[in-house]
Design an enzyme around this catalytic site. Structure first.
Site, PDB file in Angstrom:
ATOM      1  N   CYS A 223      51.050  10.018  26.435  1.00  0.00           N
ATOM      2  CA  CYS A 223      51.247   8.898  25.503  1.00  0.00           C
ATOM      3  C   CYS A 223      51.420   7.549  26.193  1.00  0.00           C
ATOM      4  O   CYS A 223      50.554   6.684  26.078  1.00  0.00           O
ATOM      5  CB  CYS A 223      52.453   9.162  24.611  1.00  0.00           C
ATOM      6  SG  CYS A 223      52.184  10.532  23.495  1.00  0.00           S
TER       7      CYS A 223
ATOM      8  N   PHE B 228      56.799   9.630  16.171  1.00  0.00           N
ATOM      9  CA  PHE B 228      57.528   9.151  17.359  1.00  0.00           C
ATOM     10  C   PHE B 228      58.119  10.292  18.172  1.00  0.00           C
ATOM     11  O   PHE B 228      59.028  10.077  18.970  1.00  0.00           O
ATOM     12  CB  PHE B 228      58.640   8.186  16.933  1.00  0.00           C
ATOM     13  CG  PHE B 228      58.140   7.049  16.084  1.00  0.00           C
ATOM     14  CD1 PHE B 228      57.461   5.991  16.663  1.00  0.00           C
ATOM     15  CD2 PHE B 228      58.309   7.059  14.708  1.00  0.00           C
ATOM     16  CE1 PHE B 228      56.973   4.944  15.887  1.00  0.00           C
ATOM     17  CE2 PHE B 228      57.826   6.022  13.921  1.00  0.00           C
ATOM     18  CZ  PHE B 228      57.155   4.969  14.503  1.00  0.00           C
TER      19      PHE B 228
ATOM     20  N   THR C 132      44.180  11.058  20.686  1.00  0.00           N
ATOM     21  CA  THR C 132      43.395   9.838  20.960  1.00  0.00           C
ATOM     22  C   THR C 132      43.568   9.515  22.441  1.00  0.00           C
ATOM     23  O   THR C 132      44.293   8.590  22.791  1.00  0.00           O
ATOM     24  CB  THR C 132      43.891   8.663  20.097  1.00  0.00           C
ATOM     25  OG1 THR C 132      45.313   8.532  20.259  1.00  0.00           O
ATOM     26  CG2 THR C 132      43.585   8.864  18.635  1.00  0.00           C
TER      27      THR C 132
ATOM     28  N   LYS D  79      57.350  15.511  32.706  1.00  0.00           N
ATOM     29  CA  LYS D  79      58.798  15.368  32.516  1.00  0.00           C
ATOM     30  C   LYS D  79      59.361  16.756  32.284  1.00  0.00           C
ATOM     31  O   LYS D  79      58.604  17.701  31.997  1.00  0.00           O
ATOM     32  CB  LYS D  79      59.104  14.433  31.349  1.00  0.00           C
ATOM     33  CG  LYS D  79      58.749  14.989  29.977  1.00  0.00           C
ATOM     34  CD  LYS D  79      59.280  14.050  28.918  1.00  0.00           C
ATOM     35  CE  LYS D  79      59.233  14.691  27.550  1.00  0.00           C
ATOM     36  NZ  LYS D  79      59.727  13.797  26.511  1.00  0.00           N
TER      37      LYS D  79
ATOM     38  N   LYS E 113      53.887   1.902  16.304  1.00  0.00           N
ATOM     39  CA  LYS E 113      53.838   2.983  17.290  1.00  0.00           C
ATOM     40  C   LYS E 113      53.553   2.459  18.700  1.00  0.00           C
ATOM     41  O   LYS E 113      54.259   2.788  19.657  1.00  0.00           O
ATOM     42  CB  LYS E 113      52.774   4.007  16.862  1.00  0.00           C
ATOM     43  CG  LYS E 113      52.499   5.099  17.870  1.00  0.00           C
ATOM     44  CD  LYS E 113      53.747   5.930  18.141  1.00  0.00           C
ATOM     45  CE  LYS E 113      53.575   6.826  19.343  1.00  0.00           C
ATOM     46  NZ  LYS E 113      53.268   8.182  19.038  1.00  0.00           N
TER      47      LYS E 113
ATOM     48  N   ARG F 205      49.461  16.099  31.689  1.00  0.00           N
ATOM     49  CA  ARG F 205      48.584  14.937  31.546  1.00  0.00           C
ATOM     50  C   ARG F 205      49.217  13.735  32.251  1.00  0.00           C
ATOM     51  O   ARG F 205      50.369  13.416  32.034  1.00  0.00           O
ATOM     52  CB  ARG F 205      48.358  14.618  30.061  1.00  0.00           C
ATOM     53  CG  ARG F 205      47.451  15.627  29.375  1.00  0.00           C
ATOM     54  CD  ARG F 205      47.314  15.350  27.898  1.00  0.00           C
ATOM     55  NE  ARG F 205      48.571  15.568  27.199  1.00  0.00           N
ATOM     56  CZ  ARG F 205      48.801  15.254  25.932  1.00  0.00           C
ATOM     57  NH1 ARG F 205      47.845  14.690  25.214  1.00  0.00           N
ATOM     58  NH2 ARG F 205      49.963  15.501  25.372  1.00  0.00           N
TER      59      ARG F 205
ATOM     60  N   THR G 276      47.985   8.246  17.158  1.00  0.00           N
ATOM     61  CA  THR G 276      48.198   6.872  17.640  1.00  0.00           C
ATOM     62  C   THR G 276      46.837   6.211  17.807  1.00  0.00           C
ATOM     63  O   THR G 276      46.024   6.660  18.617  1.00  0.00           O
ATOM     64  CB  THR G 276      48.941   6.896  18.992  1.00  0.00           C
ATOM     65  OG1 THR G 276      50.163   7.615  18.796  1.00  0.00           O
ATOM     66  CG2 THR G 276      49.237   5.495  19.483  1.00  0.00           C
TER      67      THR G 276
ATOM     68  N   LYS H 212      43.681  28.542  20.320  1.00  0.00           N
ATOM     69  CA  LYS H 212      44.914  27.924  19.841  1.00  0.00           C
ATOM     70  C   LYS H 212      45.289  28.475  18.457  1.00  0.00           C
ATOM     71  O   LYS H 212      46.434  28.838  18.196  1.00  0.00           O
ATOM     72  CB  LYS H 212      44.697  26.411  19.759  1.00  0.00           C
ATOM     73  CG  LYS H 212      45.966  25.606  19.762  1.00  0.00           C
ATOM     74  CD  LYS H 212      45.670  24.121  19.767  1.00  0.00           C
ATOM     75  CE  LYS H 212      45.468  23.553  21.158  1.00  0.00           C
ATOM     76  NZ  LYS H 212      45.095  22.126  21.121  1.00  0.00           N
TER      77      LYS H 212
ATOM     78  N   ARG I  80      59.167  13.098  20.774  1.00  0.00           N
ATOM     79  CA  ARG I  80      59.143  13.239  22.234  1.00  0.00           C
ATOM     80  C   ARG I  80      58.852  14.688  22.557  1.00  0.00           C
ATOM     81  O   ARG I  80      59.447  15.589  21.941  1.00  0.00           O
ATOM     82  CB  ARG I  80      60.508  12.883  22.828  1.00  0.00           C
ATOM     83  CG  ARG I  80      60.979  11.471  22.576  1.00  0.00           C
ATOM     84  CD  ARG I  80      62.490  11.378  22.735  1.00  0.00           C
ATOM     85  NE  ARG I  80      63.183  12.207  21.738  1.00  0.00           N
ATOM     86  CZ  ARG I  80      64.486  12.503  21.773  1.00  0.00           C
ATOM     87  NH1 ARG I  80      65.241  12.061  22.759  1.00  0.00           N
ATOM     88  NH2 ARG I  80      65.052  13.243  20.832  1.00  0.00           N
TER      89      ARG I  80
HETATM   90  C1  UDX Z   1      56.857   9.132  24.379  1.00  0.00           C
HETATM   91  C2  UDX Z   1      57.813   8.416  23.413  1.00  0.00           C
HETATM   92  O1  UDX Z   1      59.162   8.534  23.908  1.00  0.00           O
HETATM   93  C3  UDX Z   1      57.707   9.014  22.028  1.00  0.00           C
HETATM   94  O2  UDX Z   1      58.539   8.320  21.124  1.00  0.00           O
HETATM   95  C4  UDX Z   1      56.248   8.928  21.580  1.00  0.00           C
HETATM   96  O3  UDX Z   1      56.094   9.524  20.312  1.00  0.00           O
HETATM   97  C5  UDX Z   1      55.332   9.596  22.594  1.00  0.00           C
HETATM   98  O4  UDX Z   1      55.530   9.049  23.881  1.00  0.00           O
HETATM   99  P1  UDX Z   1      56.907  11.477  25.662  1.00  0.00           P
HETATM  100  O5  UDX Z   1      55.563  11.125  26.199  1.00  0.00           O
HETATM  101  O6  UDX Z   1      57.139  12.852  25.139  1.00  0.00           O
HETATM  102  O7  UDX Z   1      57.285  10.493  24.470  1.00  0.00           O
HETATM  103  O8  UDX Z   1      57.944  11.241  26.849  1.00  0.00           O
HETATM  104  P2  UDX Z   1      59.180  10.303  27.161  1.00  0.00           P
HETATM  105  O9  UDX Z   1      60.429  11.069  27.030  1.00  0.00           O
HETATM  106  O10 UDX Z   1      59.097   9.012  26.459  1.00  0.00           O
HETATM  107  O11 UDX Z   1      58.964  10.074  28.730  1.00  0.00           O
HETATM  108  C6  UDX Z   1      57.774   9.426  29.199  1.00  0.00           C
HETATM  109  C7  UDX Z   1      57.764   9.325  30.687  1.00  0.00           C
HETATM  110  O12 UDX Z   1      58.702   8.368  31.136  1.00  0.00           O
HETATM  111  C8  UDX Z   1      58.086  10.605  31.451  1.00  0.00           C
HETATM  112  O13 UDX Z   1      57.157  10.747  32.525  1.00  0.00           O
HETATM  113  C9  UDX Z   1      59.488  10.367  31.969  1.00  0.00           C
HETATM  114  O14 UDX Z   1      59.738  11.067  33.157  1.00  0.00           O
HETATM  115  C10 UDX Z   1      59.475   8.869  32.195  1.00  0.00           C
HETATM  116  N1  UDX Z   1      60.798   8.243  32.143  1.00  0.00           N
HETATM  117  C11 UDX Z   1      61.532   8.272  30.993  1.00  0.00           C
HETATM  118  C12 UDX Z   1      61.292   7.568  33.253  1.00  0.00           C
HETATM  119  O15 UDX Z   1      60.642   7.494  34.295  1.00  0.00           O
HETATM  120  N2  UDX Z   1      62.514   6.957  33.173  1.00  0.00           N
HETATM  121  C13 UDX Z   1      63.270   6.986  32.058  1.00  0.00           C
HETATM  122  O16 UDX Z   1      64.362   6.415  32.058  1.00  0.00           O
HETATM  123  C14 UDX Z   1      62.767   7.672  30.922  1.00  0.00           C
END
Ligand code: UDX
Length: 440
Positions: free
Chosen positions: A267, A147, A85, A330, A211, A337, A121, A35, A149
């Site tokens: 997360c 926070f 974590t 996503k 958080k 993960r 976190t 990395k 994404r």
């Molecule tokens: C999340 C939080 O949004 C972020 O603020 C925090 O710091 C870390 O965790 P992330 O894990 O990057 O971020 O993804 P996020 O965009 O929140 O989506 C999480 C999951 O929810 C994805 O699998 C997504 O597909 C799903 N999702 C999201 C839905 O199923 N429906 C929705 O309407 C939105």
């Protein structure tokens, strides 16, 4: 400011590059040699839009370096703890071994007046424990949750929607060390603060809870709409129209109300579980009893998609060819993960289907973790001779896929829209059997 960033994963690598681009002198530290080598060469070790450009531009300033040696953190004024974590194996609790290792390694390199800034976190109470171990070093701990994404990490780091400082306090008032820490951190975040980013200054416990509370709320919102999808399935209603209609209420809002395969990633799932575990340790498990249901609703969606596949395949998926579009948890990420897409793909494989998965970015990560699945380079390759196609991750490439082109390569025109992003009328007009979650 001279800054060290300890842990260069999805959070730390972006944070290090972003801090350098804001004008600070930054060393990113990670134990993973591969990395660090990639980052030194200006290459992002994972897919994150905008990160390669940021690494190149920040690297060109000469203010960004990477190292595997914690000793290189010595001399920095501010040390950001950005290690992971994950969920503990076989338990709901968070595994704090990386926080522990990073903190222990950092301790001998700290000088008086240094700031240690926790971004990972963690279960509430962790900051208090770490702060106690700084006594006598002259360094101060601040908890500054992150926070960001994935997919928007660069923007979320450079232009956050809020900043939270958890400072050492007595009777709710920052101590002198706390006040000094705030001055230093204000300097680190001078650029976003000048843009008017809201700042919440609070104590350790609140900062740590912010958080997990935020992630619990988001998970609850998603599971709420997925629970409505179950009701829609039982009544013939359409959850996407229901979400639009309730989302017009400003108090509810339409964001994070997309019903489908549910949430995954590094997360949300592990954070709600760790939060439940911590609440149990604190004797307030009832307060978070609803998160158990949030988790269950979320996991049930994965089972429901496998059932839908069986339904459209005349009662059995044994020996059927299934194409899964999407492997990342996503879109705009190569992170697999706890990916709902892969969890469903693997379930169908275990139940006897021949599953081929594709993804614009996540195939290498998916293949490393799930070697028994088959992978293809494109949606058309994955769908060749398929009995059923599942859209599992809503990449733009898949949202805009042409039903006629896909229809030309499959054995049976059956599409499962696991993210409710396709136009049912267009697919049905092209001769497809269209099924989705929470939609007639
Ligand atoms: C999340 C939080 O949004 C972020 O603020 C925090 O710091 C870390 O965790 P992330 O894990 O990057 O971020 O993804 P996020 O965009 O929140 O989506 C999480 C999951 O929810 C994805 O699998 C997504 O597909 C799903 N999702 C999201 C839905 O199923 N429906 C929705 O309407 C939105």
């Amino acid at each position: 400011m001279r800054i060290s960033v300890i842990g260069c994963g999805y959070l730390g690598a972006v944070h290090a590059a972003a801090m350098a681009s804001l004008g600070h002198e930054v060393v990113g530290i990670d134990v993973d040699v591969a990395k660090v080598d990639a980052l030194r060469a200006g290459k992002a070790p994972f897919y994150e839009p905008g990160l390669p450009e940021l690494l190149t531009s920040a690297g060109a300033t000469g203010r960004l370096s990477f190292s595997t040696e914690m000793a290189d953190a010595a001399g920095a004024d501010v040390h950001f703890l950005c290690v992971g974590t994950p969920q503990k194996r076989g338990e709901f609790r968070a595994d704090l071994q990386y926080v522990e290792a990073a903190f222990t390694d950092l301790l001998p390199h700290l000088g008086a007046g240094d700031l240690v800034v926790g971004k990972s976190t963690v279960p509430v109470g962790t900051a208090e424990d770490l702060a106690a171990r700084l006594e006598g070093t002259g360094a101060t701990l601040v908890w500054n949750p992150e926070f960001l994404r994935e997919g928007f990490a660069v923007k979320d780091t450079l232009h956050p929607d809020r900043l939270v400082y958890g400072l050492p306090t007595t009777d709710g008032v920052p101590t002198d060390d706390g006040a000094r820490a705030q001055t230093l951190l204000d300097e680190v975040y001078a650029a976003p603060l000048a843009e008017g980013t809201p700042l919440v200054v609070t104590d350790y416990a609140t900062a740590q809870l912010v958080k997990v509370a935020a992630n619990s709320f988001l998970a609850t919102k998603i599971s709420f709409i997925n629970a409505m999808a179950e009701l829609c399935e039982a009544t013939g209603a359409d959850v996407t129209q229901l979400a639009d209609a309730i989302g017009f209420d400003d108090r509810i809002g339409r964001r994070f109300l997309n019903a489908g395969l549910g949430f995954g990633g590094g997360c949300l799932p592990k954070d709600i579980r760790a939060f439940m575990a911590r609440a149990g340790e604190l004797g307030v498990s009832d307060a978070l009893g609803f998160l158990r249901e949030v988790d269950s609703v979320n996991m049930r969606r994965r089972v429901r998609v496998v059932d839908l596949a069986r339904e459209v395949c005349d009662g059995s998926i044994v020996g059927r060819r299934v194409a899964v579009l999407g492997a990342a948890f996503k879109p705009n990420s190569d992170d697999v993960r706890d990916s709902p897409a892969l969890s469903v793909a693997e379930q169908m494989r275990l139940q006897g289907a021949h599953v081929t998965v594709t993804d614009p970015q996540a195939v290498p990560n998916a293949a490393a973790r799930w070697p028994e699945l088959r992978f293809a380079d494109s949606a058309l390759d994955a769908a060749r001779d398929a009995d059923v196609v599942l859209l599992a991750t809503e990449w733009d490439d898949y949202r805009s896929i042409d039903p006629a082109a896909l229809g030309a390569v499959v054995a049976h025109k059956r599409i499962l829209d696991g993210r409710n992003v396709l136009d049912p009328a267009a697919w049905r007009a092209a001769g497809w059997t269209y099924r989705a979650l929470g939609r007639p």
